[in-house]
Write an enzyme that holds these catalytic residues in place. Structure first.
Site, PDB file in Angstrom:
ATOM      1  N   ILE A 488       0.828  -1.208   0.000  1.00 39.87           N
ATOM      2  CA  ILE A 488       0.000   0.000   0.000  1.00 39.87           C
ATOM      3  C   ILE A 488       0.856   1.250   0.000  1.00 39.87           C
ATOM      4  O   ILE A 488       0.346   2.360  -0.080  1.00 39.87           O
ATOM      5  CB  ILE A 488      -0.957   0.039   1.209  1.00 39.87           C
ATOM      6  CG1 ILE A 488      -0.182  -0.187   2.502  1.00 39.87           C
ATOM      7  CG2 ILE A 488      -2.057  -0.991   1.045  1.00 39.87           C
ATOM      8  CD1 ILE A 488      -1.007   0.044   3.751  1.00 39.87           C
ATOM      9  N   GLY A 489       2.132   1.068   0.085  1.00 47.98           N
ATOM     10  CA  GLY A 489       2.994   2.243   0.060  1.00 47.98           C
ATOM     11  C   GLY A 489       4.435   1.808  -0.098  1.00 47.98           C
ATOM     12  O   GLY A 489       4.812   0.713   0.319  1.00 47.98           O
ATOM     13  N   VAL A 490       5.210   2.646  -0.725  1.00 49.53           N
ATOM     14  CA  VAL A 490       6.617   2.344  -0.899  1.00 49.53           C
ATOM     15  C   VAL A 490       7.408   3.573  -0.532  1.00 49.53           C
ATOM     16  O   VAL A 490       7.020   4.694  -0.841  1.00 49.53           O
ATOM     17  CB  VAL A 490       6.935   1.969  -2.367  1.00 49.53           C
ATOM     18  CG1 VAL A 490       8.392   1.583  -2.506  1.00 49.53           C
ATOM     19  CG2 VAL A 490       6.045   0.844  -2.824  1.00 49.53           C
ATOM     20  N   GLY A 491       8.483   3.348   0.135  1.00 47.23           N
ATOM     21  CA  GLY A 491       9.341   4.478   0.463  1.00 47.23           C
ATOM     22  C   GLY A 491      10.777   4.017   0.486  1.00 47.23           C
ATOM     23  O   GLY A 491      11.066   2.844   0.239  1.00 47.23           O
ATOM     24  N   PHE A 493      12.520   3.498   2.849  1.00 48.50           N
ATOM     25  CA  PHE A 493      12.722   2.543   3.923  1.00 48.50           C
ATOM     26  C   PHE A 493      12.351   1.140   3.499  1.00 48.50           C
ATOM     27  O   PHE A 493      12.699   0.179   4.144  1.00 48.50           O
ATOM     28  CB  PHE A 493      11.844   2.926   5.107  1.00 48.50           C
ATOM     29  CG  PHE A 493      10.421   3.158   4.676  1.00 48.50           C
ATOM     30  CD1 PHE A 493       9.978   4.431   4.405  1.00 48.50           C
ATOM     31  CD2 PHE A 493       9.559   2.095   4.501  1.00 48.50           C
ATOM     32  CE1 PHE A 493       8.684   4.641   3.968  1.00 48.50           C
ATOM     33  CE2 PHE A 493       8.280   2.302   4.063  1.00 48.50           C
ATOM     34  CZ  PHE A 493       7.838   3.577   3.801  1.00 48.50           C
ATOM     35  N   VAL A 496       5.377  -0.749   2.490  1.00 50.96           N
ATOM     36  CA  VAL A 496       4.338  -0.914   3.498  1.00 50.96           C
ATOM     37  C   VAL A 496       3.274  -1.849   2.919  1.00 50.96           C
ATOM     38  O   VAL A 496       2.782  -1.633   1.822  1.00 50.96           O
ATOM     39  CB  VAL A 496       3.697   0.428   3.867  1.00 50.96           C
ATOM     40  CG1 VAL A 496       2.655   0.220   4.955  1.00 50.96           C
ATOM     41  CG2 VAL A 496       4.749   1.409   4.334  1.00 50.96           C
ATOM     42  N   ASP A 606       6.209  18.643   9.203  1.00 52.54           N
ATOM     43  CA  ASP A 606       5.697  18.348   7.867  1.00 52.54           C
ATOM     44  C   ASP A 606       4.187  18.190   7.918  1.00 52.54           C
ATOM     45  O   ASP A 606       3.633  17.203   7.474  1.00 52.54           O
ATOM     46  CB  ASP A 606       6.377  17.107   7.303  1.00 52.54           C
ATOM     47  CG  ASP A 606       6.262  17.037   5.774  1.00 52.54           C
ATOM     48  OD1 ASP A 606       5.820  18.041   5.178  1.00 52.54           O
ATOM     49  OD2 ASP A 606       6.599  15.997   5.203  1.00 52.54           O
TER      50      ASP A 606
HETATM   51  C1  LIG Z   1      11.923   2.630  -1.914  1.00 51.09           C
HETATM   52  C2  LIG Z   1      12.565   1.513  -2.555  1.00 51.09           C
HETATM   53  O1  LIG Z   1      12.398   1.311  -3.716  1.00 51.09           O
HETATM   54  N1  LIG Z   1      13.324   0.752  -1.804  1.00 51.09           N
HETATM   55  C3  LIG Z   1      14.034  -0.331  -2.342  1.00 51.09           C
HETATM   56  C4  LIG Z   1      15.502  -0.158  -2.152  1.00 51.09           C
HETATM   57  O2  LIG Z   1      16.148  -1.210  -2.761  1.00 51.09           O
HETATM   58  C5  LIG Z   1      15.806  -2.481  -2.320  1.00 51.09           C
HETATM   59  C6  LIG Z   1      16.560  -3.421  -3.199  1.00 51.09           C
HETATM   60  O3  LIG Z   1      16.194  -4.693  -3.037  1.00 51.09           O
HETATM   61  C7  LIG Z   1      14.332  -2.731  -2.365  1.00 51.09           C
HETATM   62  O4  LIG Z   1      14.032  -3.932  -1.735  1.00 51.09           O
HETATM   63  C8  LIG Z   1      13.585  -1.623  -1.735  1.00 51.09           C
HETATM   64  O5  LIG Z   1      12.227  -1.797  -1.908  1.00 51.09           O
END
Ligand SMILES: CC(=O)N[C@H]1CO[C@H](CO)[C@@H](O)[C@@H]1O
Ligand SMILES: *[C@@H]1O[C@H](CO)[C@@H](O)[C@H](O)[C@H]1NC(C)=O
Ligand SMILES: *[C@@H]1O[C@H](CO)[C@@H](O)[C@H](O)[C@H]1NC(C)=O
Ligand SMILES: *[C@@H]1O[C@H](CO)[C@@H](O)[C@H](O)[C@H]1NC(C)=O
Ligand SMILES: *[C@@H]1O[C@H](CO)[C@@H](O)[C@H](O)[C@H]1NC(C)=O
Ligand SMILES: *[C@@H]1O[C@H](CO)[C@@H](O)[C@H](O)[C@H]1NC(C)=O
Length: 821
Positions: A488-491, A493, A496, A606
C-alpha cells in the site's frame, strides 16, 4: 525515381524509429542566449528571470578558461545563483520515467563565491543531491532517473544554513522510454528477484562502453555519455578489445532496444584474452569506486559479436565475488541469433567496507567449451536515491559533519527519530478494527536500522516495555508472504504492506531494508522522554519484529486514507463542512499534544493534508510526526538542524530567523485549513499565476472580502456565515507572517471547536466576541507574502519557448530548532 521513393520510405522508417522525448526541457541556466550542443538546444532562462528583481535570481557568468576544457563546457559558463530556497517547476506532459540531469561548476561571480556553496537539490518526493562545492573542484554532472507520477516536477534548490547560496549551471528534464527501466532485477545477496524497478529512483554512477571508444551524448538517442573502460580494468592484458562492423540485431520483443544502448556500445566489447595466457582459467575484472551503504543496480550489456557460430560462447559473470550468471550462452538467450543485444539487471550492495564494486567475467567451467567471455557495456546506478516528503537532508550545525554528503545518513537520523517516537507513541493495543487503504506511516526516506545498532534500539524499547513483538512468521502470514499485491505504500525505507492478523485485525506492515546505522545510542535517552507521548489523534504503532535481521514495524491501519485524498483527486464522496471541521479539530488536537504533551515541544515539521490520516469513522490522526524533537543531548552531539518541509506549506519565517518553532507547524496547519476550505492542491501550477499558491491567493481574496468565491463549490451555501468567518479568521491568523502573531495550537483548536459550534448551533446561542480568544492577538495578517507574493511576482509560469514552460518559484522549507533553546 525509385531511389527517391526508397529514400522517402527509409526516411519515414527512420523517423518512426527515432525516439522523441515528450517532455524535453533543456535549460542553460543563467545564460542570456540559447546554447546548442550537438544539435540539442539548451534554452536561455533569462525570460524566466526577466521579471525578477530580487537578489534571489542572479544570472552569473564566468569568462575563465577553467570552464572550457571539459565536455559541454558551454553549459558551465553561466549559472543561476539562488540566495534562498528556490525552485524550478516543469509541467510534465507524460508521466513516467525521466532523466533529470544537472550540471554544476562553481566559480566566483561578483560577490558570490560559488566554491563555498552547499545546498540540497530535491524534487517533491526525492532528495537528489547534497551538493558541497568545496569537495567538487571541477564540473559536476549528475544524472537521475525518476519515475515522475505527478503533473509537475518541482526541482528545488535549498542552500544549507551557513552557506546561503545555491546554484545550477544547466538542467535537463527529459522523458525516457517507459521500458528503459523495468522488468525484474536479480538480487544477488540474498538471492532473489526485485520487481520494484518501475518505481525506483536511480542515480547514475558509471556508464561504460567496454572495449570501445567514448560515446558522446550526440551519438546516443537518449543523450547519454558512455565512457571507455580501460581505467577500470584491473588488468588490461587479460582482455582484448573487440570491434564489430556487421549489423547489430536488435530484437523486436526481447533483449535490448536501440534506446537501451546505442549500436556502438553493443558493437564493441572486451573478450577474455585466453590465447595469450598459458593458464586459461582467469577472470577479467573491472573495479569501480562506490559508496558502501547503498544498493546498486548494475546493468550489464552483452552482444555476441565474437562468435562464428551459435552456442560457442559460454561464460560466468560475478559481481563482487557473487555469481551473477553461470554458464551463460547468449545465443540461447537471444533466440539463436548472433550479434543480438541483451542486457541483465542485478542488485548488489557493497557492505564489506571496501567501497569497491567489482564486475568479473570468467570462463565457464563446463567441459569442452572454449575458455571465453565478453562484456559490451555496463551501467552502475545507485538505488533508493531517497523518497518521502520533501526532506532535504540534514545539516550539522555545530560543525559536526554528521551526515554531509551522505543522504542515507541524514535519512537514518530522521527515520530513527521517527521510529523512536512512533514506538513510543503507541503503547496501547490496537484501537479496534481499523482497516484502510493507503498510508505510509512516515514519509521520511531511507530506512537504515539494522545490525548492531538495531539491537540497541530494540532492547531500549523492551526496557521501556513498548509495543508488541511480532514473530516474523505471523507477519509473513498476515501479508501473504509480503505479496506485492498487498503493498500500500513504498518508500526509501522499504514497502508498506496491508496485513491481516489472525484475529482479523488489519494492520499496516512496514518492512525495512536492513542497513547499518550508527549513533543509535544517542537516542536512547530520548526514549524515556518521548515515551509519554500517545494520543488518539496520532497514528499508532502496534509492534515490531526484529527476527532474522528483519526490521519490521506494525502500525494501525487507517481505513480511509489521507485527508488530502478526501479533498480532491480521488473518488471519495465530498466531506461535509461538519466532517471537515471535525477532522481539523482532531488533527489540531494531535498537534497540540505534540507541542505540549511532553516537557519539550515536539515539532512535526511536515504538517500537510497528506500526513493527516482518517480511520473508518473519519477520525483524524496525524502521521509522520516527531522528526524534530531536540533534546540537549542531541544538540551537543548531533545534528541540530535539518531542512524539511513540503512545498506550499512552508513557514516564511524560516527566511528571517532560520529557525523552526511550533509556530511553523501552526503556519502549515493554516495552509491545511485553507486547503480544507477550498479543496484544491496548495500549489497548482496549472492555474493562472495569482492562483498558483493557494494560501496566498485565498488570503488576497479574503482581504478583498471575496472569500465565498474561493471555497469548495460543494460547500457553497452549506456553511453558516459565522462558522465560515471564524474558520477563515483562524486560518488567517495561523498564516501570520511572524510566528509570534500566530496562535498556539491550543488556541487554534479552541477556535475551530467554536467554528463547529457556530455551525451546529445558531449564532444567538453563542456570544462571539466575548469568547474570541484569537482576536486578542495582533489581528492583521501581515501579508503572508514577502515571501509568497514575491514568489509569484517572480514568475511562476514564465514561458521560455513554445514547448518549454519553465517556471520558478520560491517556496520552501524549514530549519528546525526547538523553541526555547
Ligand atoms: C523505496 C525503494 O524502492 N526501496 C528499495 C531499495 O532497494 C531495495 C533493493 O532490493 C528494495 O528492496 C527496496 O524496496
Ligand atoms: C571562494 O571560496 C573558496 C572556498 O571557501 C576559497 O578557497 C576561495 O579563496 C574563495 N575565492 C574567493 C575569490 O573569495
Ligand atoms: C511509474 O510508477 C507507477 C507506479 O507508481 C507505475 O505504474 C508505472 O508503470 C511506472 N512507470 C514506469 C515508466 O516505470
Ligand atoms: C573499429 O575498427 C575500425 C578499423 O579497424 C576502426 O576504424 C574503428 O574506429 C573501430 N571502431 C571502434 C569503435 O573502435
Ligand atoms: C573469478 O572470480 C570469481 C569471483 O571472485 C571467483 O569465484 C572465481 O573463482 C574466479 N575465477 C577464476 C578462474 O579465477
Ligand atoms: C531560444 O530558442 C527558443 C526556441 O527555439 C526561441 O523561441 C528563442 O527566441 C531563442 N532565444 C534566443 C535568445 O535566441
Amino acid at each position: 525515381m525509385q531511389l527517391f521513393v526508397l529514400l522517402i520510405v527509409l526516411g519515414f522508417i527512420y523517423a518512426c524509429n527515432a525516439y522523441t522525448p515528450v517532455d524535453n526541457y533543456l535549460i542553460d541556466c543563467g545564460s542570456s542566449t540559447n546554447t546548442t550542443i550537438d544539435g540539442r538546444v539548451f534554452l536561455q532562462d533569462l525570460s524566466v528571470s526577466s521579471s525578477v528583481s530580487t537578489p534571489e535570481k542572479i544570472l552569473a557568468s564566468t569568462t575563465s578558461n577553467s570552464a572550457s576544457s571539459f565536455d559541454n563546457s558551454e553549459l558551465y559558463r553561466t549559472a543561476r545563483i539562488f540566495t534562498g530556497p528556490s525552485s524550478y517547476s516543469f509541467p510534465i506532459k507524460k508521466q513516467g520515467r525521466h532523466f533529470i540531469r544537472l550540471y554544476f561548476f562553481p566559480f566566483v561571480y561578483q560577490k558570490y563565491n560559488l566554491t563555498s556553496s552547499k545546498f540540497s537539490v530535491s524534487t517533491e518526493s526525492f532528495l537528489l543531491d547534497n551538493f558541497d562545492a568545496q569537495s567538487n573542484a571541477g564540473p559536476v554532472f549528475k544524472e537521475y532517473s525518476l519515475n515522475i507520477t505527478s503533473d509537475t516536477l518541482i526541482l528545488g534548490f535549498t542552500p544549507w544554513e551557513g552557506s546561503s547560496i545555491a546554484f545550477v549551471n544547466a538542467i535537463e528534464v527529459v522523458s525516457v522510454p517507459d521500458d528503459l527501466i523495468g522488468g525484474d532485477a536479480q538480487i544477488l545477496n540474498p538471492p532473489g528477484t526485485y520487481k520494484g524497478l518501475p518505481e525506483e529512483a536511480l542515480e547514475l554512477v558509471y556508464r561504460v562502453n567496454m572495449g570501445g571508444p567514448k560515446v558522446a551524448s550526440s551519438q546516443d538517442s537518449l543523450g547519454r555519455t558512455w565512457i571507455p573502460d580501460q581505467t577500470f580494468m584491473l588488468d588490461v592484458n587479460l582482455a582484448n578489445p573487440k570491434n564489430f562492423s556487421g549489423k547489430i540485431n536488435y530484437q523486436k520483443d526481447e533483449g535490448a532496444t536501440e534506446e537501451t544502448a546505442p549500436r556502438i556500445v553493443y558493437a564493441t566489447a572486451r573478450e577474455l584474452a585466453t590465447s595469450d595466457t598459458p593458464d586459461e582459467n582467469f577472470n577479467m575484472t573491472w573495479e569501480f569506486n562506490v559508496d558502501s551503504n547503498p544498493l546498486y543496480l548494475v546493468r550489464l550489456h552483452f552482444c555476441d559479436i565474437v562468435s562464428e557460430a551459435l552456442n560457442l560462447l559460454y561464460f560466468n559473470v560475478y559481481i563482487n565475488g557473487l555469481s551473477a550468471l553461470r554458464d551463460v550462452d547468449l545465443s540461447t538467450l537471444m533466440v539463436n541469433k548472433l550479434a543480438a543485444p541483451y542486457y541483465a539487471d542485478f542488485i548488489v550492495g557493497v557492505s564489506d567496507g571496501s567501497n569497491k564494486l567489482r564486475v568479473s567475467i570468467g570462463p565457464s567451467t563446463l567441459n569442452s567449451v572454449k575458455s571465453d567471455g565478453i562484456l559490451n557495456g555496463l551501467e552502475v546506478m545507485k538505488m533508493n536515491v531517497s523518497d518521502g516528503s520533501f526532506d532535504v537532508g540534514s545539516v550539522a550545525k555545530n560543525n559536526h559533519t554528521v551526515i554531509l554528503g551522505s543522504v542515507l545518513g541524514a535519512v537514518a537520523f530522521t527515520v530513527i527519530l521517527a521510529l523512536v517516537l512512533a514506538f513510543i507513541v503507541q503503547r496501547r493495543k490496537m484501537a479496534g478494527n481499523q482497516h484502510s487503504k493507503s498510508w505510509v506511516p512516515f514519509s521520511v526516506f531511507g530506512f537504515s536500522i539494522a545490525g548492531s545498532s538495531k539491537g540497541s534500539m530494540i532492547s531500549s524499547l523492551q526496557h521501556t516495555d513498548m509495543g508488541l513483538q511480532f514473530s516474523f512468521i505471523v507477519l509473513q502470514e498476515a501479508t501473504q508472504n509480503f505479496d506485492e499485491n498487498q503493498v500500500i505504500g513504498v518508500g526509501g525505507f522499504g514497502k508498506v504492506y496491508k496485513g491481516i492478523l489472525r484475529d482479523g485485525t488489519k494492520v499496516a506492515v512496514k518492512r525495512g531494508n536492513p542497513k547499518s546505522q550508527q549513533g543509535l545510542r544517542e537516542f536512547r535517552t530520548e526514549i524515556d522522554l518521548l515515551s509519554r507521548l500517545r494520543h488518539r489523534h496520532l497514528v499508532s504503532l502496534i509492534g515490531y519484529c526484529d527476527e532474522r535481521n528483519e526490521m519490521i514495524l506494525v502500525y494501525e491501519y487507517m481505513e480511509k486514507g489521507t485527508l488530502k485524498g478526501h479533498l480532491y483527486g480521488s473518488d471519495f464522496p465530498h466531506l461535509s463542512w461538519k466532517q471537515r471541521l471535525e477532522i481539523c479539530i482532531g488533527s489540531a488536537k494531535g498537534l497540540h499534544y505534540l507541542h505540549t504533551g511532553s516537557a519539550k515541544a515536539i515539532i512535526h515539521r511536515d504538517v500537510k493534508s497528506a500526513n493527516i490520516l482518517l480511520d473508518e469513522n473519519l477520525m483524524a490522526k496525524v502521521a509522520d510526526f516527531g522528526l524534530s524533537k531536540t533534546g540537549p543531548e542531541l544538540d551537543q552531539t548531533h545534528v541540530s538542524t535539518a531542512v524539511k518541509g513540503s512545498f506550499g506549506y512552508l513557514d516564511p519565517e524560516y527566511f528571517r530567523r532560520q529557525q523552526l518553532t511550533e509556530k511553523s507547524d501552526v503556519y502549515s496547519f493554516g495552509v491545511v485549513l485553507i486547503e480544507v476550505l477550498c479543496a484544491r492542491p496548495v500549489i497548482d501550477p496549472t492555474r493562472p499565476r495569482e492562483m498558483v499558491n493557494l494560501a496566498e491567493w485565498v488570503m488576497k481574496m479574503m482581504k478583498k472580502g471575496e472569500l465565498e468565491q474561493v471555497i469548495d463549490p460543494h460547500l457553497a451555501g452549506k456553511i453558516k456565515s459565522d462558522s465560515l468567518r471564524k474558520f477563515a479568521e483562524t486560518a488567517e491568523k495561523c498564516l501570520s507572517e511572524y510566528g509570534v502573531d500566530r496562535p498556539a495550537m491550543g488556541d487554534v483548536l479552541w477556535n475551530l471547536d467554536y467554528a463547529l459550534q457556530l455551525q451546529e448551533a445558531g449564532p444567538s446561542e453563542l456570544e462571539d466576541d466575548s469568547v474570541n480568544r484569537i482576536s486578542e492577538l495582533p489581528s492583521q495578517v501581515r501579508n503572508i507574502g514577502t515571501f509568497d507574493s514575491a514568489a509569484l511576482e517572480e514568475g511562476l509560469a514564465a514561458n521560455i519557448g513554445d514547448d518549454s514552460e519553465v517556471s520558478m518559484n520560491r517556496v520552501f522549507s524549514q530549519l528546525i530548532k526547538s523553541e526555547g533553546r
